[in-house]
Write a protein that holds these residues in place. Structure first.
Motif, PDB file in Angstrom:
ATOM      1  N   UNK A 278       0.663  -1.216   0.111  1.00 37.25           N
ATOM      2  CA  UNK A 278      -0.245  -0.092   0.080  1.00 37.25           C
ATOM      3  C   UNK A 278       0.820   1.283   0.120  1.00 37.25           C
ATOM      4  N   UNK A 279       0.234   2.369  -0.565  1.00 33.81           N
ATOM      5  CA  UNK A 279       0.961   3.655  -0.357  1.00 33.81           C
ATOM      6  C   UNK A 279       0.817   4.306   0.836  1.00 33.81           C
ATOM      7  N   UNK A 280       1.522   5.060   1.322  1.00 32.28           N
ATOM      8  CA  UNK A 280       1.395   5.897   2.467  1.00 32.28           C
ATOM      9  C   UNK A 280       0.482   6.965   2.468  1.00 32.28           C
ATOM     10  N   UNK A 281      -0.508   7.235   3.283  1.00 34.07           N
ATOM     11  CA  UNK A 281      -1.728   8.146   3.267  1.00 34.07           C
ATOM     12  C   UNK A 281      -0.832   9.757   3.522  1.00 34.07           C
ATOM     13  N   UNK A 282       0.220   9.759   4.206  1.00 37.68           N
ATOM     14  CA  UNK A 282       0.712  10.956   4.600  1.00 37.68           C
ATOM     15  C   UNK A 282       1.683  11.417   3.566  1.00 37.68           C
ATOM     16  N   UNK A 283       2.566  10.906   3.123  1.00 37.14           N
ATOM     17  CA  UNK A 283       3.662  11.001   2.121  1.00 37.14           C
ATOM     18  C   UNK A 283       3.402  10.401   0.756  1.00 37.14           C
ATOM     19  N   UNK A 284       2.877   9.502   0.515  1.00 39.41           N
ATOM     20  CA  UNK A 284       2.564   8.714  -0.646  1.00 39.41           C
ATOM     21  C   UNK A 284       3.686   7.758  -1.095  1.00 39.41           C
ATOM     22  N   UNK A 285       4.640   7.418   0.033  1.00 39.04           N
ATOM     23  CA  UNK A 285       5.570   6.454  -0.603  1.00 39.04           C
ATOM     24  C   UNK A 285       5.171   5.127  -0.197  1.00 39.04           C
ATOM     25  N   UNK A 286       5.923   4.202  -0.656  1.00 40.03           N
ATOM     26  CA  UNK A 286       5.674   2.705  -0.776  1.00 40.03           C
ATOM     27  C   UNK A 286       5.771   2.293   0.838  1.00 40.03           C
ATOM     28  N   UNK A 287       4.864   1.337   1.305  1.00 44.22           N
ATOM     29  CA  UNK A 287       5.043   1.060   2.864  1.00 44.22           C
ATOM     30  C   UNK A 287       5.669  -0.333   2.850  1.00 44.22           C
ATOM     31  N   UNK A 288       6.211  -0.818   3.865  1.00 49.48           N
ATOM     32  CA  UNK A 288       6.752  -2.124   4.055  1.00 49.48           C
ATOM     33  C   UNK A 288       6.039  -2.709   5.292  1.00 49.48           C
ATOM     34  N   UNK A 289       6.182  -4.198   5.214  1.00 54.73           N
ATOM     35  CA  UNK A 289       5.583  -4.905   6.386  1.00 54.73           C
ATOM     36  C   UNK A 289       6.127  -4.650   7.748  1.00 54.73           C
ATOM     37  N   UNK A 290       5.529  -4.633   8.563  1.00 55.74           N
ATOM     38  CA  UNK A 290       5.995  -4.058  10.040  1.00 55.74           C
ATOM     39  C   UNK A 290       5.479  -5.138  11.296  1.00 55.74           C
ATOM     40  N   UNK A 291       5.301  -6.196  11.051  1.00 56.64           N
ATOM     41  CA  UNK A 291       4.964  -7.032  12.113  1.00 56.64           C
ATOM     42  C   UNK A 291       3.254  -7.269  11.866  1.00 56.64           C
ATOM     43  N   UNK A 292       2.882  -7.641  12.754  1.00 53.63           N
ATOM     44  CA  UNK A 292       1.316  -7.819  12.884  1.00 53.63           C
ATOM     45  C   UNK A 292       0.748  -7.276  14.283  1.00 53.63           C
ATOM     46  N   UNK A 293      -0.450  -6.993  14.154  1.00 50.64           N
ATOM     47  CA  UNK A 293      -1.112  -6.445  15.439  1.00 50.64           C
ATOM     48  C   UNK A 293      -1.564  -7.618  16.422  1.00 50.64           C
ATOM     49  N   UNK A 294      -2.078  -7.242  17.487  1.00 54.39           N
ATOM     50  CA  UNK A 294      -2.661  -8.252  18.551  1.00 54.39           C
ATOM     51  C   UNK A 294      -3.746  -9.258  17.894  1.00 54.39           C
ATOM     52  N   UNK A 295      -4.370  -8.740  16.855  1.00 54.44           N
ATOM     53  CA  UNK A 295      -5.457  -9.376  16.394  1.00 54.44           C
ATOM     54  C   UNK A 295      -4.975 -10.350  15.128  1.00 54.44           C
ATOM     55  N   UNK A 296      -3.877 -10.012  14.659  1.00 52.74           N
ATOM     56  CA  UNK A 296      -3.286 -11.037  13.803  1.00 52.74           C
ATOM     57  C   UNK A 296      -3.341 -10.180  12.334  1.00 52.74           C
ATOM     58  N   UNK A 297      -3.794  -8.918  12.381  1.00 57.09           N
ATOM     59  CA  UNK A 297      -3.713  -8.196  10.963  1.00 57.09           C
ATOM     60  C   UNK A 297      -2.206  -7.544  10.790  1.00 57.09           C
ATOM     61  N   UNK A 298      -1.781  -7.655   9.328  1.00 55.59           N
ATOM     62  CA  UNK A 298      -0.825  -7.113   9.112  1.00 55.59           C
ATOM     63  C   UNK A 298      -0.631  -5.682   9.172  1.00 55.59           C
ATOM     64  N   UNK A 299       0.637  -5.290   9.758  1.00 55.44           N
ATOM     65  CA  UNK A 299       0.851  -3.954   9.899  1.00 55.44           C
ATOM     66  C   UNK A 299       1.618  -3.458   9.049  1.00 55.44           C
ATOM     67  N   UNK A 300       1.702  -2.133   8.487  1.00 54.56           N
ATOM     68  CA  UNK A 300       2.328  -1.414   7.457  1.00 54.56           C
ATOM     69  C   UNK A 300       3.127  -0.222   7.963  1.00 54.56           C
TER      70      UNK A 300
END
Length: 440
Positions: free
Chosen positions: A75-97
């Motif tokens: 996905x693209x960053x909503x702040x700067x428009x750059x490409x986001x990378x995976x950054x672990x997962x939340x407690x619910x198991x959702x992918x964090x970017x």
């Protein structure tokens, strides 16, 4: 040193298949499960290589998991428009970017509004109640209550039609929705408080002028057509004309003059050519001459002249006006000019009103604003090319966008003399109802 391993014939490297893969002479497309689609650049080059069994293709666990668990495109960053990378997962198991440029972190949420809008419209056009839907009725309203905040607006197509049918459906006596219909689909609609000239003009401004417009004699329509559709001929619905005469004479008139006039009015539905139209005009003219003295009879009451046969005089007056304006047999003149069959009634749009009233009756109990928006949604879905749900959510205005200009206009003036603001606080109603570059 071990000799370098070469890829089998027809493949580019050993990464794509296992060691036992033996390609056939004729290359064929490989069939793999949907979640096991090619991810590496090497396999995309060898996708037409034939394998003995699909199970011989091997991928790394990371490639298979990334294809199964989430989309390939980051996905693209909503702040700067750059490409986001995976950054672990939340407690619910959702992918964090996480964005490496600005450090913003977010999760990708699935937008189900288009699916919920589709479920709402299917319920609206059906006869089922909310209790008959799968699940509880409270869950359905909780998922779809936001749909009532959308205003379905007709998009201008610019297509020119030979005949346009015009009519309005009233919501009790509080509001009326004016509808334009042609060639089996809705062209435009407009919300108004009455069938006045301005309301009809706003509806006509959304479509190009046709050759002929059929109406049931609504107030202000003829004047609006002379202003907006200057070259359009008006045809008065002959069925409504006969119905109006029957209201004056009743179905069983006691007077001989009323019985003759009722027979003349009933013959309007059987006129198809200039010869029959000429015979009808001759018979009506003879009736007027024959009963002229009879219709002049009056009595004096408190010094005022009261005609004895007032209802017959009103029926004669309405027919005389239609004959004088030339809107009674416009379809016959159009047949002589252009040929073909031209409609003389507004039955095509009357069937639309019947279906609209059936929808409102199936879902009775809605407040006025919901009934109006239900009619709007029905008209939108019966246009020639209705928008997909995702596109409708993007372009159609909401209550907040509509109420904003009215809130600004109702704001108190900041001028010291108490006068209204001269600039910036007015409402341009045409931007909401008429086609502008913002609403096309």
């Amino acid at each position: 040193m071990r000799p370098p391993q070469t890829a089998p014939q027809g493949l580019c490297c050993r990464k794509c298949v296992c060691h036992g893969a033996v390609p056939t002479v004729r290359a064929q497309k490989t069939t793999l499960p949907s979640w096991l689609a090619p991810t590496s650049r090497c396999f995309r080059k060898c996708v037409r290589a034939s394998l003995d069994t699909p199970a011989q293709a091997t991928f790394s666990a990371r490639e298979v998991a990334s294809r199964r668990d989430g989309p390939v495109a980051n996905p693209k960053c909503a702040v700067c428009g750059g490409t986001m990378k995976r950054n672990g997962k939340t407690k619910a198991g959702t992918q964090r970017w996480r964005c490496p440029a600005c450090g913003a972190s977010s999760v990708r949420r699935i937008d189900t509004r288009a699916k919920e809008l589709g479920a709402f419209l299917r319920w609206l056009l059906s006869k089922r109640t909310t209790s008959e839907l799968p699940g509880s009725r409270t869950s359905f309203w909780r998922r779809t209550s936001w749909v009532w905040g959308i205003w379905p607006i007709a998009h201008a197509t610019g297509e020119v039609h030979d005949v346009v049918h015009l009519d309005g459906i009233w919501m009790r006596r509080d509001a009326v929705v004016l509808i334009a219909w042609a060639d089996g689909h809705v062209l435009a609609w407009h919300l108004a408080q009455s069938e006045c000239t301005l309301a009809w003009a706003a509806l006509m401004a959304r479509t190009p002028a046709p050759k002929m417009a059929v109406s049931d004699g609504s107030t202000g329509l003829a004047k609006a057509a002379s202003l907006v559709w200057k070259g359009t001929r008006i045809q008065r619905c002959v069925f409504h004309v006969a119905s109006q005469i029957r209201r004056y004479t009743t179905l069983r008139p006691k007077l001989e003059a009323g019985a003759e006039l009722l027979g003349i009015a009933n013959r309007l539905a059987h006129i198809r050519d200039p010869a029959s139209a000429a015979r009808w005009l001759a018979d009506y003219s003879a009736w007027c001459v024959r009963w002229e003295a009879f219709l002049k009879e009056f009595t004096l009451r408190e010094g005022r002249r009261i005609y004895t046969h007032e209802r017959l005089r009103r029926a004669r007056k309405s027919l005389n006006k239609l004959v004088r304006e030339g809107t009674l047999f416009t379809f016959v003149e159009m047949q002589e000019l252009y040929g073909g069959a031209w409609p003389s009634t507004n039955n095509a749009l009357e069937s639309v009103n019947a279906r609209l009233r059936e929808m409102l009756r199936n879902h009775r109990g809605m407040p006025l604003l919901h009934r109006i928006k239900a009619v709007f949604w029905w008209c939108h879905l019966h246009t020639e090319a209705p928008m997909p749900a995702s596109e409708a959510l993007r372009v159609m205005p909401t209550d907040a966008e509509v109420d904003g200009p009215f809130a600004n206009a109702q704001r108190k003036s900041k001028r010291g003399d108490g006068a209204p603001e001269e600039y910036g606080a007015g409402i341009d109603w045409s931007e909401f109802h008429m086609p502008t570059r913002f609403r096309r």
